[in-house]
Design a protein around this motif. Structure first.
Motif, PDB file in Angstrom:
ATOM      1  N   ASP A 151       0.700  -1.274  -0.038  1.00 27.63           N
ATOM      2  CA  ASP A 151      -0.087   0.035  -0.024  1.00 27.63           C
ATOM      3  C   ASP A 151       0.897   1.079   0.027  1.00 27.63           C
ATOM      4  OD1 ASP A 151      -2.287  -1.684  -0.042  1.00 27.63           O
ATOM      5  OD2 ASP A 151      -2.743  -1.100   2.199  1.00 27.63           O
ATOM      6  N   ALA A 152       1.924   1.399   0.516  1.00 25.30           N
ATOM      7  CA  ALA A 152       2.792   2.396   0.547  1.00 25.30           C
ATOM      8  C   ALA A 152       3.283   2.763  -0.525  1.00 25.30           C
ATOM      9  CB  ALA A 152       3.994   1.948   1.830  1.00 25.30           C
ATOM     10  N   ARG A 153       4.108   1.890  -1.566  1.00 21.91           N
ATOM     11  CA  ARG A 153       4.347   2.127  -2.592  1.00 21.91           C
ATOM     12  C   ARG A 153       3.215   2.563  -3.591  1.00 21.91           C
ATOM     13  NH1 ARG A 153       8.101  -2.066  -1.206  1.00 21.91           N
ATOM     14  NH2 ARG A 153      10.269  -1.452  -1.334  1.00 21.91           N
ATOM     15  N   LYS A 154       1.998   1.707  -3.463  1.00 25.07           N
ATOM     16  CA  LYS A 154       0.798   2.126  -4.431  1.00 25.07           C
ATOM     17  C   LYS A 154       0.576   3.510  -4.226  1.00 25.07           C
ATOM     18  CE  LYS A 154      -1.340  -2.522  -4.375  1.00 25.07           C
ATOM     19  NZ  LYS A 154      -2.373  -3.226  -3.874  1.00 25.07           N
ATOM     20  N   ALA A 155       0.752   4.161  -3.212  1.00 21.73           N
ATOM     21  CA  ALA A 155       0.142   5.632  -2.728  1.00 21.73           C
ATOM     22  C   ALA A 155       1.555   6.550  -2.650  1.00 21.73           C
ATOM     23  CB  ALA A 155      -0.291   5.477  -1.277  1.00 21.73           C
ATOM     24  N   GLN A 156       2.568   6.091  -3.206  1.00 24.71           N
ATOM     25  CA  GLN A 156       3.889   6.747  -3.088  1.00 24.71           C
ATOM     26  C   GLN A 156       3.762   8.056  -4.157  1.00 24.71           C
ATOM     27  OE1 GLN A 156       7.482   4.869  -2.980  1.00 24.71           O
ATOM     28  NE2 GLN A 156       8.738   6.667  -3.038  1.00 24.71           N
ATOM     29  N   ARG A 157       4.086   9.304  -3.616  1.00 24.98           N
ATOM     30  CA  ARG A 157       3.993  10.460  -4.820  1.00 24.98           C
ATOM     31  C   ARG A 157       5.277  11.122  -4.619  1.00 24.98           C
ATOM     32  NH1 ARG A 157      -1.190  11.201  -6.551  1.00 24.98           N
ATOM     33  NH2 ARG A 157      -2.733   9.811  -5.493  1.00 24.98           N
ATOM     34  N   ASP A 158       5.733  11.662  -5.829  1.00 27.72           N
ATOM     35  CA  ASP A 158       7.069  12.568  -5.751  1.00 27.72           C
ATOM     36  C   ASP A 158       6.641  13.963  -5.429  1.00 27.72           C
ATOM     37  OD1 ASP A 158       5.710  13.995  -7.812  1.00 27.72           O
ATOM     38  OD2 ASP A 158       6.691  12.882  -9.570  1.00 27.72           O
ATOM     39  N   ALA A 159       7.357  15.035  -5.354  1.00 31.81           N
ATOM     40  CA  ALA A 159       7.362  16.561  -4.990  1.00 31.81           C
ATOM     41  C   ALA A 159       6.294  17.155  -5.517  1.00 31.81           C
ATOM     42  CB  ALA A 159       8.591  17.129  -5.330  1.00 31.81           C
ATOM     43  N   SER A 160       5.764  16.639  -6.696  1.00 33.00           N
ATOM     44  CA  SER A 160       4.749  17.479  -7.548  1.00 33.00           C
ATOM     45  C   SER A 160       3.414  16.715  -7.280  1.00 33.00           C
ATOM     46  CB  SER A 160       5.174  17.268  -9.064  1.00 33.00           C
ATOM     47  OG  SER A 160       4.923  15.935  -9.496  1.00 33.00           O
ATOM     48  N   GLY A 161       3.571  15.435  -6.617  1.00 37.25           N
ATOM     49  CA  GLY A 161       2.181  15.003  -6.296  1.00 37.25           C
ATOM     50  C   GLY A 161       1.685  13.992  -7.172  1.00 37.25           C
ATOM     51  N   ARG A 162       2.759  13.511  -8.069  1.00 40.55           N
ATOM     52  CA  ARG A 162       2.393  12.416  -8.954  1.00 40.55           C
ATOM     53  C   ARG A 162       2.806  11.184  -8.538  1.00 40.55           C
ATOM     54  NH1 ARG A 162       4.705  11.628 -15.279  1.00 40.55           N
ATOM     55  NH2 ARG A 162       2.561  11.327 -16.256  1.00 40.55           N
ATOM     56  N   LEU A 163       1.991   9.992  -8.622  1.00 36.21           N
ATOM     57  CA  LEU A 163       2.437   8.751  -8.260  1.00 36.21           C
ATOM     58  C   LEU A 163       3.849   8.389  -8.790  1.00 36.21           C
ATOM     59  CD1 LEU A 163      -0.984   6.864  -9.009  1.00 36.21           C
ATOM     60  CD2 LEU A 163      -0.213   7.337  -6.607  1.00 36.21           C
ATOM     61  N   VAL A 164       4.569   7.669  -7.820  1.00 36.88           N
ATOM     62  CA  VAL A 164       6.011   7.322  -8.213  1.00 36.88           C
ATOM     63  C   VAL A 164       5.586   6.185  -9.112  1.00 36.88           C
ATOM     64  CG1 VAL A 164       8.147   6.279  -7.436  1.00 36.88           C
ATOM     65  CG2 VAL A 164       7.109   8.411  -6.274  1.00 36.88           C
ATOM     66  N   PHE A 165       4.954   4.978  -8.627  1.00 38.77           N
ATOM     67  CA  PHE A 165       4.666   3.822  -9.443  1.00 38.77           C
ATOM     68  C   PHE A 165       3.292   4.186 -10.075  1.00 38.77           C
ATOM     69  CE2 PHE A 165       7.570   2.734  -5.966  1.00 38.77           C
ATOM     70  CZ  PHE A 165       8.841   2.042  -6.662  1.00 38.77           C
ATOM     71  N   GLY A 166       3.603   4.957 -11.076  1.00 35.47           N
ATOM     72  CA  GLY A 166       2.103   5.241 -11.952  1.00 35.47           C
ATOM     73  C   GLY A 166       2.117   4.814 -13.373  1.00 35.47           C
ATOM     74  N   ALA A 167       3.107   4.563 -13.952  1.00 33.31           N
ATOM     75  CA  ALA A 167       3.157   3.850 -15.308  1.00 33.31           C
ATOM     76  C   ALA A 167       2.477   2.786 -15.666  1.00 33.31           C
ATOM     77  CB  ALA A 167       4.610   3.947 -15.933  1.00 33.31           C
ATOM     78  N   GLY A 168       1.353   2.957 -15.961  1.00 36.37           N
ATOM     79  CA  GLY A 168       0.324   1.774 -16.074  1.00 36.37           C
ATOM     80  C   GLY A 168       0.451   0.795 -17.403  1.00 36.37           C
ATOM     81  N   ASN A 169       0.734  -0.436 -17.109  1.00 35.31           N
ATOM     82  CA  ASN A 169       0.913  -1.362 -18.493  1.00 35.31           C
ATOM     83  C   ASN A 169      -0.482  -1.591 -19.024  1.00 35.31           C
ATOM     84  OD1 ASN A 169       2.378  -3.202 -19.998  1.00 35.31           O
ATOM     85  ND2 ASN A 169       1.221  -4.868 -18.869  1.00 35.31           N
ATOM     86  N   ILE A 170      -0.610  -1.421 -20.354  1.00 35.07           N
ATOM     87  CA  ILE A 170      -2.002  -1.340 -20.925  1.00 35.07           C
ATOM     88  C   ILE A 170      -1.662  -2.415 -22.103  1.00 35.07           C
ATOM     89  CG2 ILE A 170      -2.688   0.866 -20.456  1.00 35.07           C
ATOM     90  CD1 ILE A 170      -1.979   1.645 -23.191  1.00 35.07           C
ATOM     91  N   CYS A 171      -0.868  -3.110 -22.014  1.00 35.30           N
ATOM     92  CA  CYS A 171      -0.469  -4.329 -23.103  1.00 35.30           C
ATOM     93  C   CYS A 171      -0.280  -3.965 -24.370  1.00 35.30           C
ATOM     94  CB  CYS A 171      -1.137  -5.250 -22.754  1.00 35.30           C
ATOM     95  SG  CYS A 171      -0.745  -6.954 -22.954  1.00 35.30           S
TER      96      CYS A 171
END
Length: 318
Positions: A151-171
């Motif tokens: 949960d911590a990594r899912k919600a982790q954000r950078d200084a701009s507020g963007r998700l750190v682990f956010g590059a969603g794979n769409i196949c």
């Protein structure tokens, strides 16, 4: 050139071929459409024994979307692609009406980066969206599944507020043919995962029983399992509203259903028409679809719609 894989082979292979023939290969030359079948793997007990579904019939399962690699090789198509001078492939395997086949921007980006692999992503809508993300695992580029992130990594954000682990794979992937032949094919046997499933089996009397709980394992591979083998991977982020309308759920479902996908197509095509100087007349939910024979991604519409009112529903074609 179009290469079509039958995902539930051999059960749907002939149906797929017949469908293309009935529609005159959708305007393509028959010689430029190649069909091949996904492979299957035997289902196993937790102890590793083969399961019989009925007397004399082994229980089998499709080998996952990663089965595309051994299937391409076994069918001879991978060697045929190389001998025909094909340098790269665009592979997409999610039901997604907004996907742009052979997207020149994506393919061109991967080629400009001298990439042997490419992955087109959309940023996750929220930390809880159940999609895998691009990240490094063990120092190598990988798709990290939703279930693998705490949960911590899912919600982790950078200084701009963007998700750190956010590059969603769409196949939505790019591969060089050389990479598949020279790197992936020799390592295909290491790609299979175990999935615990309910597998119909033959009882002592030979009758097929459908279990109520997991009783065996299926072997399957994922198409993105090859990413860690890449020498140089390119990742391109795109806009969800322009290129990702997945159909995963039944009609009437609030998300990722035929209804939501249809509305996303409608909204995107309406935006193209309005940007080109046209207007629409009709209910907002009535679908306006721009034929890809008229415009690939909204370009070239001005001469067709500028100053005009398009009555919807409508399929705007050449």
């Amino acid at each position: 050139m179009t290469v079509v894989e039958c995902q539930q082979c051999p059960m749907t292979h002939q149906q797929t071929v017949d469908f293309f023939e009935q529609h005159s290969f959708f305007g393509m030359s028959k010689e430029d459409v190649w069909f091949f079948q996904q492979g299957t793997m035997p289902c196993l007990t937790p102890e590793g024994k083969i399961i019989l579904e009925s007397p004399g019939n082994i229980a089998c399962n499709p080998d996952g979307n990663g089965g595309v690699y051994p299937a391409l090789k076994k069918s001879g198509l991978l060697d045929q692609l190389r001998s025909s001078g094909v340098k790269s492939l665009h592979v997409f395997s999610v039901d997604n009406p907004l996907c742009r086949p052979a997207d020149p921007r994506f393919v061109g980006y991967c080629l400009s980066k001298a990439a042997d692999c490419g992955n087109k992503c959309v940023w996750k809508a929220s930390p809880d969206e159940k999609v895998g993300v691009m990240a490094k695992k063990g120092g190598r580029p990988s798709v990290v599944e939703y279930s693998e992130l705490d949960d911590a990594r899912k919600a982790q954000r950078d200084a701009s507020g963007r998700l750190v682990f956010g590059a969603g794979n769409i196949c939505n992937h790019f591969f060089s043919v050389d990479f598949l032949l020279d790197v992936v094919v020799p390592k295909m046997s290491t790609m299979f995962h175990l999935a615990h499933k309910k597998i119909p089996y033959a009882d002592d009397e030979g009758k097929t029983v459908k279990p109520e709980s997991n009783n065996g394992v299926k072997l399957e591979a994922f198409i993105f399992d090859v990413f860690p083998m890449s020498r140089r991977i390119a990742i391109l982020e795109t806009f969800r509203e322009e290129e990702f309308a997945p159909v995963k759920n039944a009609p009437g479902t609030a998300t990722d259903s035929p209804d939501t996908a249809r509305q996303m197509v409608n909204l995107l095509c309406r935006s193209w028409v309005e940007k080109a100087g046209g207007q629409t007349d009709g209910d907002a939910s009535a679908v306006l679809e721009v034929s890809p024979l008229l415009s690939y991604a909204g370009e070239g519409l001005t001469e067709h719609v500028a100053g005009k009112t398009i009555k919807v529903p409508c399929n705007l074609g050449p």
